[in-house]
Write a protein that holds these residues in place. Structure first.
Motif, PDB file in Angstrom:
ATOM      1  N   SER A  38       0.870  -1.159   0.043  1.00  0.00           N
ATOM      2  CA  SER A  38      -0.107  -0.164   0.001  1.00  0.00           C
ATOM      3  C   SER A  38       0.870   1.143  -0.205  1.00  0.00           C
ATOM      4  N   GLU A  39       1.854   1.257   0.665  1.00  0.00           N
ATOM      5  CA  GLU A  39       2.974   2.269   0.735  1.00  0.00           C
ATOM      6  C   GLU A  39       3.322   2.619  -0.863  1.00  0.00           C
ATOM      7  N   GLU A  65       1.892   1.682  -3.651  1.00  0.00           N
ATOM      8  CA  GLU A  65       0.796   2.243  -4.321  1.00  0.00           C
ATOM      9  C   GLU A  65       0.779   3.688  -4.203  1.00  0.00           C
ATOM     10  N   ARG A  66       1.292   4.390  -3.315  1.00  0.00           N
ATOM     11  CA  ARG A  66       1.023   5.867  -3.242  1.00  0.00           C
ATOM     12  C   ARG A  66       2.331   6.485  -4.223  1.00  0.00           C
ATOM     13  N   GLU A 116       2.449   8.508 -10.349  1.00  0.00           N
ATOM     14  CA  GLU A 116       2.225   7.797 -11.651  1.00  0.00           C
ATOM     15  C   GLU A 116       3.207   8.558 -12.796  1.00  0.00           C
ATOM     16  N   LEU A 122       7.780   9.339  -1.759  1.00  0.00           N
ATOM     17  CA  LEU A 122       6.999   8.925  -0.746  1.00  0.00           C
ATOM     18  C   LEU A 122       6.430  10.191   0.315  1.00  0.00           C
TER      19      LEU A 122
END
Length: 152
Positions: free
Chosen positions: A112-113, A115-116, A119, A133
């Motif tokens: 989940s980290e 996924e942050r 893009e 991050l």
């Protein structure tokens, strides 16, 4: 070729007699939970004066283990991310790193980290991922951190 019974539980680097001698040598230390050597030169050298203490407690603080510009949370986050990503996973995009972490069976919190991650960016190394991050690194704060004003 057949193995004799119990051979798989023995070391392959020594013969059984030497394995037993080595095991006997450390029994006192294991039972006493302290060094039991009679010869001082066999003891582990203590930490030098002016050097940070070594903290062997994984649940404790990172005394002497936080680089300048980083806090303990950033060190722990970077270590956990690096634990689940190999050098071979780089350079990669965020979605590729998420997939790599899943392939390495990373915990959900690590996935989940990742996924942050923003893009459209390619990350060359773990430091780039950590900065993206928002965690500070030795080379500077992450994008989410407040940067000090610079003199012209």
């Amino acid at each position: 070729m057949t193995e004799s019974a119990g051979a798989s539980s023995r070391s392959t680097k020594h013969n059984p007699r030497l394995d037993e001698e080595l095991e006997h040598e450390v029994q006192g230390m294991l039972k006493a939970e302290r060094a039991t050597r009679a010869h001082e030169w066999r003891e582990v050298e203590p930490v030098g004066e002016g050097q940070p203490d070594i903290d062997a407690d994984p649940a404790g603080t990172l005394v002497g283990g936080t680089p300048v510009g980083m806090d303990e949370d950033a060190v722990v986050a970077r270590a956990e991310l690096a634990r689940w990503l190999d050098r071979a996973d780089f350079p990669s995009t965020g979605p590729d790193l998420v997939e790599a972490a899943r392939d390495h069976r990373a915990p959900d919190v690590v996935v989940s980290e990742l996924e942050r991650l923003p893009e459209g960016e390619t990350f060359e190394r773990i430091g780039d991922v950590v900065r993206a991050l928002g965690y500070p690194t030795e080379t500077g704060p992450g994008p989410g951190a407040s940067e000090p004003a610079q003199d012209s």
